[in-house]
Design a protein around this motif. Structure first.
Motif, PDB file in Angstrom:
ATOM      1  N   GLY A   1      -8.608  38.503  22.090  1.00 53.79           N
ATOM      2  CA  GLY A   1      -8.770  37.264  22.815  1.00 53.79           C
ATOM      3  C   GLY A   1     -10.145  37.032  23.404  1.00 53.79           C
ATOM      4  N   ILE A   2     -11.055  38.010  23.273  1.00 48.85           N
ATOM      5  CA  ILE A   2     -12.370  37.877  23.915  1.00 48.85           C
ATOM      6  C   ILE A   2     -13.536  37.893  22.935  1.00 48.85           C
ATOM      7  N   ARG A   3     -13.290  38.166  21.671  1.00 50.73           N
ATOM      8  CA  ARG A   3     -14.313  38.079  20.623  1.00 50.73           C
ATOM      9  C   ARG A   3     -13.901  36.928  19.716  1.00 50.73           C
ATOM     10  N   PHE A   4     -14.777  35.928  19.558  1.00 48.86           N
ATOM     11  CA  PHE A   4     -14.349  34.738  18.833  1.00 48.86           C
ATOM     12  C   PHE A   4     -15.500  34.142  18.028  1.00 48.86           C
ATOM     13  N   GLU A   5     -15.122  33.361  17.011  1.00 44.56           N
ATOM     14  CA  GLU A   5     -16.083  32.657  16.172  1.00 44.56           C
ATOM     15  C   GLU A   5     -16.380  31.298  16.793  1.00 44.56           C
TER      16      GLU A   5
ATOM     17  N   ALA B   1     -11.086  32.865  11.581  1.00 45.38           N
ATOM     18  CA  ALA B   1     -11.336  31.531  11.020  1.00 45.38           C
ATOM     19  C   ALA B   1     -12.247  30.762  11.974  1.00 45.38           C
ATOM     20  N   PRO B   2     -12.892  29.715  11.491  1.00 45.88           N
ATOM     21  CA  PRO B   2     -13.746  28.925  12.386  1.00 45.88           C
ATOM     22  C   PRO B   2     -12.988  28.505  13.645  1.00 45.88           C
ATOM     23  N   GLY B   3     -13.586  28.794  14.793  1.00 49.95           N
ATOM     24  CA  GLY B   3     -12.989  28.397  16.061  1.00 49.95           C
ATOM     25  C   GLY B   3     -11.844  29.252  16.533  1.00 49.95           C
ATOM     26  N   ARG B   4     -11.708  30.445  15.975  1.00 51.28           N
ATOM     27  CA  ARG B   4     -10.599  31.318  16.358  1.00 51.28           C
ATOM     28  C   ARG B   4     -11.090  32.613  16.991  1.00 51.28           C
ATOM     29  N   ALA B   5     -10.237  33.192  17.828  1.00 50.74           N
ATOM     30  CA  ALA B   5     -10.520  34.478  18.466  1.00 50.74           C
ATOM     31  C   ALA B   5      -9.700  35.574  17.806  1.00 50.74           C
TER      32      ALA B   5
ATOM     33  N   GLU C   1     -21.078  31.919  14.330  1.00 57.16           N
ATOM     34  CA  GLU C   1     -21.447  33.241  14.823  1.00 57.16           C
ATOM     35  C   GLU C   1     -20.312  33.843  15.638  1.00 57.16           C
ATOM     36  N   LEU C   2     -20.353  35.165  15.758  1.00 57.09           N
ATOM     37  CA  LEU C   2     -19.384  35.868  16.581  1.00 57.09           C
ATOM     38  C   LEU C   2     -19.889  35.892  18.017  1.00 57.09           C
ATOM     39  N   ARG C   3     -19.060  35.452  18.955  1.00 57.68           N
ATOM     40  CA  ARG C   3     -19.396  35.496  20.379  1.00 57.68           C
ATOM     41  C   ARG C   3     -18.654  36.658  21.026  1.00 57.68           C
ATOM     42  N   VAL C   4     -19.369  37.429  21.853  1.00 58.96           N
ATOM     43  CA  VAL C   4     -18.800  38.643  22.440  1.00 58.96           C
ATOM     44  C   VAL C   4     -19.125  38.706  23.931  1.00 58.96           C
ATOM     45  N   PRO C   5     -18.316  39.428  24.724  1.00 59.45           N
ATOM     46  CA  PRO C   5     -18.522  39.493  26.179  1.00 59.45           C
ATOM     47  C   PRO C   5     -19.857  40.150  26.536  1.00 59.45           C
ATOM     48  N   PHE C   6     -20.474  39.650  27.605  1.00 58.36           N
ATOM     49  CA  PHE C   6     -21.785  40.193  28.002  1.00 58.36           C
ATOM     50  C   PHE C   6     -22.119  39.757  29.428  1.00 58.36           C
ATOM     51  N   GLY C   7     -22.793  40.641  30.157  1.00 62.77           N
ATOM     52  CA  GLY C   7     -23.417  40.279  31.414  1.00 62.77           C
ATOM     53  C   GLY C   7     -22.518  40.225  32.631  1.00 62.77           C
ATOM     54  N   TYR C   8     -21.375  40.903  32.587  1.00 63.29           N
ATOM     55  CA  TYR C   8     -20.512  40.928  33.767  1.00 63.29           C
ATOM     56  C   TYR C   8     -19.698  42.220  33.773  1.00 63.29           C
TER      57      TYR C   8
ATOM     58  N   TYR D   1     -15.660  32.237   7.442  1.00 65.48           N
ATOM     59  CA  TYR D   1     -14.850  33.230   8.140  1.00 65.48           C
ATOM     60  C   TYR D   1     -15.708  34.456   8.471  1.00 65.48           C
ATOM     61  N   LEU D   2     -15.376  35.125   9.568  1.00 67.41           N
ATOM     62  CA  LEU D   2     -16.022  36.375   9.958  1.00 67.41           C
ATOM     63  C   LEU D   2     -14.966  37.459  10.114  1.00 67.41           C
ATOM     64  N   ARG D   3     -15.357  38.698   9.807  1.00 64.94           N
ATOM     65  CA  ARG D   3     -14.469  39.830  10.070  1.00 64.94           C
ATOM     66  C   ARG D   3     -15.100  40.684  11.169  1.00 64.94           C
ATOM     67  N   CYS D   4     -14.436  40.782  12.286  1.00 62.85           N
ATOM     68  CA  CYS D   4     -14.926  41.601  13.397  1.00 62.85           C
ATOM     69  C   CYS D   4     -14.684  43.070  13.081  1.00 62.85           C
ATOM     70  N   THR D   5     -15.649  43.933  13.388  1.00 60.99           N
ATOM     71  CA  THR D   5     -15.527  45.362  13.076  1.00 60.99           C
ATOM     72  C   THR D   5     -15.570  46.229  14.337  1.00 60.99           C
ATOM     73  N   ALA D   6     -15.299  45.634  15.497  1.00 62.35           N
ATOM     74  CA  ALA D   6     -15.343  46.412  16.737  1.00 62.35           C
ATOM     75  C   ALA D   6     -14.139  47.322  16.886  1.00 62.35           C
ATOM     76  N   CYS D   7     -12.976  46.896  16.432  1.00 64.45           N
ATOM     77  CA  CYS D   7     -11.778  47.738  16.534  1.00 64.45           C
ATOM     78  C   CYS D   7     -11.069  47.765  15.191  1.00 64.45           C
ATOM     79  N   ALA D   8     -10.074  48.624  15.103  1.00 70.42           N
ATOM     80  CA  ALA D   8      -9.412  48.868  13.820  1.00 70.42           C
ATOM     81  C   ALA D   8      -8.516  47.722  13.369  1.00 70.42           C
ATOM     82  N   HIS D   9      -8.285  46.723  14.211  1.00 72.40           N
ATOM     83  CA  HIS D   9      -7.578  45.530  13.729  1.00 72.40           C
ATOM     84  C   HIS D   9      -8.392  44.802  12.665  1.00 72.40           C
ATOM     85  N   ARG D  10      -9.722  44.886  12.757  1.00 76.36           N
ATOM     86  CA  ARG D  10     -10.615  44.210  11.811  1.00 76.36           C
ATOM     87  C   ARG D  10     -10.191  42.752  11.602  1.00 76.36           C
ATOM     88  N   CYS D  11     -10.068  42.033  12.694  1.00 74.95           N
ATOM     89  CA  CYS D  11      -9.571  40.656  12.646  1.00 74.95           C
ATOM     90  C   CYS D  11     -10.474  39.767  11.801  1.00 74.95           C
ATOM     91  N   VAL D  12      -9.856  38.975  10.939  1.00 80.47           N
ATOM     92  CA  VAL D  12     -10.564  37.938  10.200  1.00 80.47           C
ATOM     93  C   VAL D  12     -10.486  36.664  11.029  1.00 80.47           C
TER      94      VAL D  12
END
Length: 409
Positions: free
Chosen positions: A103-107, A95-99, A111-118, A82-93
């Protein structure tokens, strides 16, 4: 954590949203993002064009999932995998394969995948249209944004971008561009400022940081136009390349922020933390009839801002019917003037009412806090005259805080 002498409880900014509201836990699967099919109406999929680099009928969710890179703002989650995203205050945990809730930052694959290049859109306009008044008045600003948001405000002006993953009526295509090329567009247009806005920039912080690093290298001032629902980690991550943190403070109560999908405490804490880190901070409150237009609550917000730093400009903006609140009346400008007067009386030094310029002109100007002479004159988000001398009032010499820089061309 100390914020300019005032303590902000750690739990206020660190507590994950899902600890308070189980129904808000992330539930989007990566396969749904890639397919884009799970909850997108069939008519929407059928109407989708080929887009840039995508097949005919490819939904926006799939296009965005492909435009990602490994992220930086995360930490290990409570369980293995599991990963905990720290970009916003939701601090979403995640699970594997979840966003996350955005809806745009996902495991994916550990690894955490994040928007880039557009970008979803970008415009060159005056810096004041970002509701920033103490930064390079009169300068041109290239303002860009991506898709997605961590909140769901029913009166959002930019909902076709920010709510694109939630609304079948949203529109637009990702425009592929490099950070260097985006900054080159700004430089070629004579911009002095580059701002990330339209959607929530902190959930696309890795992309904003790459763009801002290039912008600062080219001599531009950089600004985040944020809902403030963020974390100390994200603010620290962006600070080396960011000059301005402009925050939408949308209300004062738990019920108001629950309607928007967030909490007020992290926003107030973020304002204090940003000032502590050295950002130039300005705050905007859109006053919506029947939602956050109680005088006592607005006075309390003014007191919170002044408690962090009375030099922080506070913009009181009128609501205009839009998105899911088209049945509301426009805010009465006289009410905004009354609230501004109380804020001044209680120690705030710079309070503005600017988007009703045809009825309230004097509260668009910046005045010296000592002698009250106009030092920057504006009308309808355009600077008409800058009278400052070296960042100070020409009449009495009192310093007026801001990032004034060179005179606008």
């Amino acid at each position: 954590m100390e914020t300019n002498g005032r303590s902000a409880p750690k739990a206020a900014i660190d507590a994950p949203l899902d600890a308070l509201d189980p129904g808000a836990r992330p539930h989007v699967r990566v396969e749904d993002l890639v397919r884009g099919a799970a909850n997108e109406p069939a008519r929407e999929r059928a109407a989708s064009g080929p887009g840039e680099g995508g097949a005919a009928g490819e939904p926006l969710t799939a296009k965005l999932a492909r435009r990602t890179v490994p992220g930086a703002l995360y930490e290990p989650g409570p369980e293995e995998g599991y990963l905990r995203c720290t970009a916003c205050a939701h601090r979403c945990v995640l699970a594997p394969g979840r966003a996350g809730a955005c809806g745009i930052r996902f495991e994916k694959d550990g690894e955490l995948r994040v928007p880039f290049g557009y970008v979803a859109r970008h415009y060159v306009r005056s810096v004041e249209t970002n509701t920033i008044f103490h930064v390079r008045p009169g300068a041109r600003s290239l303002t860009f944004g991506m898709f997605g948001c961590d909140l769901r405000c029913p009166y959002c002006q930019n909902w076709k971008v920010s709510q694109a993953l939630r609304e079948p009526e949203s529109e637009g295509e990702p425009i592929d561009i490099s950070a260097a090329d985006l900054v080159e567009v700004a430089v070629a247009a004579g911009c002095g400022v580059l701002a990330s806005a339209y959607n929530e920039p902190m959930i696309t912080a890795e992309w904003a940081r790459a763009v801002f690093a290039e912008a600062q290298r080219r001599g531009l001032v950089t600004a985040l136009i944020s809902d403030g629902n963020t974390t100390p980690e994200a603010l620290a991550y962006m600070r080396p390349v960011t000059d301005v943190f402009r925050v939408d403070l949308k209300g004062w109560s738990a019920d108001q922020y629950r309607t928007l999908g967030g909490r007020v405490e992290p926003v107030l804490a973020a304002i204090g933390e940003a000032r502590r880190l050295g950002y130039w901070v300005e705050v905007v409150t859109l006053v919506v009839p029947g939602f956050n237009d109680k005088a006592a609550g607005l006075r309390a917000l003014g007191a919170e801002i002044a408690g962090v730093d009375p030099d922080i400009p506070w913009h009181l903006n009128a609501f205009y019917p839009r998105y899911k609140m088209r049945d509301r009346m426009t805010t009465d400008p006289a009410f905004l003037v009354d609230v501004a007067g109380v804020a001044y009386a209680r120690g705030m030094k710079y309070v503005y009412v600017s988007n009703v310029a045809d009825r309230v002109r004097e509260l668009s100007h910046t005045r010296c806090p000592a002698c009250h002479e106009v030092v920057v004159r504006r009308f309808n988000y355009e600077t008409q005259e800058v009278l400052l001398s070296g960042g100070a009032c020409p009449s009495c010499g009192t310093r007026v805080p801001g990032l004034w820089g060179p005179a606008a061309p």
